[in-house]
Each structure stands twice: as C-alpha cells, then as structure tokens.
Scaffold this motif. Sequence first.
Motif, PDB file in Angstrom:
ATOM      1  N   LEU A  88       0.816  -1.212   0.000  1.00 59.64           N
ATOM      2  CA  LEU A  88       0.000   0.000   0.000  1.00 59.64           C
ATOM      3  C   LEU A  88       0.853   1.267   0.000  1.00 59.64           C
ATOM      4  CD1 LEU A  88      -2.794  -1.150   2.467  1.00 59.64           C
ATOM      5  CD2 LEU A  88      -3.015  -0.771  -0.001  1.00 59.64           C
ATOM      6  N   GLY A  89       1.954   1.259   0.736  1.00 59.12           N
ATOM      7  CA  GLY A  89       2.835   2.425   0.777  1.00 59.12           C
ATOM      8  C   GLY A  89       3.496   2.715  -0.555  1.00 59.12           C
ATOM      9  N   MET A  90       3.774   1.658  -1.302  1.00 59.55           N
ATOM     10  CA  MET A  90       4.384   1.804  -2.624  1.00 59.55           C
ATOM     11  C   MET A  90       3.332   1.909  -3.727  1.00 59.55           C
ATOM     12  SD  MET A  90       7.596   1.958  -2.060  1.00 59.55           S
ATOM     13  CE  MET A  90       8.311   1.719  -3.665  1.00 59.55           C
ATOM     14  N   LYS A  91       2.039   1.767  -3.345  1.00 59.11           N
ATOM     15  CA  LYS A  91       0.909   1.919  -4.279  1.00 59.11           C
ATOM     16  C   LYS A  91       0.940   0.889  -5.402  1.00 59.11           C
ATOM     17  CE  LYS A  91      -0.721   5.864  -2.509  1.00 59.11           C
ATOM     18  NZ  LYS A  91      -1.978   5.873  -1.819  1.00 59.11           N
ATOM     19  N   LYS A  92       1.261  -0.388  -5.053  1.00 57.69           N
ATOM     20  CA  LYS A  92       1.325  -1.414  -6.091  1.00 57.69           C
ATOM     21  C   LYS A  92       0.932  -2.776  -5.543  1.00 57.69           C
ATOM     22  CE  LYS A  92       6.213  -2.431  -5.358  1.00 57.69           C
ATOM     23  NZ  LYS A  92       7.533  -2.555  -5.978  1.00 57.69           N
ATOM     24  N   ALA A  93       0.595  -3.660  -6.480  1.00 58.61           N
ATOM     25  CA  ALA A  93       0.265  -5.053  -6.164  1.00 58.61           C
ATOM     26  C   ALA A  93       0.390  -5.855  -7.451  1.00 58.61           C
ATOM     27  CB  ALA A  93      -1.152  -5.165  -5.604  1.00 58.61           C
ATOM     28  N   GLU A  94       0.234  -7.169  -7.323  1.00 51.96           N
ATOM     29  CA  GLU A  94       0.145  -8.065  -8.479  1.00 51.96           C
ATOM     30  C   GLU A  94      -1.196  -8.771  -8.418  1.00 51.96           C
ATOM     31  OE1 GLU A  94       3.463 -10.745  -8.414  1.00 51.96           O
ATOM     32  OE2 GLU A  94       4.917  -9.142  -8.770  1.00 51.96           O
ATOM     33  N   ILE A  95      -1.793  -8.972  -9.567  1.00 52.14           N
ATOM     34  CA  ILE A  95      -3.084  -9.657  -9.655  1.00 52.14           C
ATOM     35  C   ILE A  95      -2.843 -11.137  -9.941  1.00 52.14           C
ATOM     36  CG2 ILE A  95      -3.438  -9.244 -12.137  1.00 52.14           C
ATOM     37  CD1 ILE A  95      -6.229  -8.809  -9.624  1.00 52.14           C
TER      38      ILE A  95
END
Length: 181
Positions: A88-95
């Motif tokens: 969340l802090g880096m504003k990213k994820a993988e789906i």
Amino acid sequence: MTFPVLQTARLQLIEVQAEHAPAIFDVFSNTEVIKYYGMDPFKEVEQAEKMVGHFRTTYESKRGIRWAIVIEEDNRLVGTIGLNNLALGMKKAEIGFEIHPDFWRNGITSEALRAVLNYSFEELQLHRMGAVTFPANNASIGLLEKHGFQKEGELRNFLFQNNQSHDAFIFSLLHTEWNTN
C-alpha cells in the motif's frame, strides 16, 4: 478490519472462508487449472484448508487480498482472484486468479478482474498493478491484454513447477491507463 465485498452483475467477490475449502480443493486439484500456476496440484483437502488460512493471514497483515469468486445465482464458488505482494505504501500489487474449467470462456474471470481492478485503483488508490504469467498461458495473457495490461518483459527461470524452472512474462497496468469501460 472489514473485508471488502465486491458485487458485479453475476458475481459476488467475498472473503474465502473455511466452508469454501472443498470448492478450493476442487479448483486447485485440477491439473488444467494449475498447469500454469507455478505449483503442483493439491492431493488432499487439508491443503485447501491451509490455503484458506493463508489467505486470511495475508489479508490481516495487509500483504494481499484474495476473494472467492461466487456465482450469485447459486452461491457456487468457481475460483479466486486477488492481490498478491500488496504494498500500500508503494501503491502497487500483483493480480492473480484461477477459475474452474467448467466456467472458462464465459466472461466470469473478466468480470471479476474488472471489479478488482476498479477497487484497487479507485478505493486503494494503487498506481501500478502487475501480473506474472507463463509464456504459454495464452488465455491469461489475452485476458490481461483485453484489460489494458502491457507486457514489460521476460523473467528468466522465475517460476518453479514440476521440478524445473520456467521463464515468465511480466505485465503491468498503471492507474493512468485504467479504463472502467
């Protein structure tokens, strides 16, 4: 912390619960489903029970969110979809996603993906969504491209399955590229 329930025209995306373990086992024991998943098929329902617990732990630690894909009409779990490596802090994820073959090619995964992307970009305010696929997984690649993902490159020997290393493709979609249509 309330688990985010997502609703679409045909689906409910809900938290994976202990009672879903038999359906999870049905999905993850299917060799066609996990052919490009980077893991071996489940042999025992206990493996599905552990996975359900892992999904909960990952959510509680804010490192991921995994939804059960449930057909609203008959309340049947047909697969899961979720955010891996959530930062969340880096504003990213993988789906990541998988669905039972009985429900392939009827738009269910696309409908679920659209809802999760919308939630991720609008509610969580993520800036980047990544995806990793086996190069031969044409169905997932097509689905990702349909939703605006762009191939960024190839990761050499990135996945390990069936006692061997496999290359992988990495895709991404940025919030500025996301179109809710």
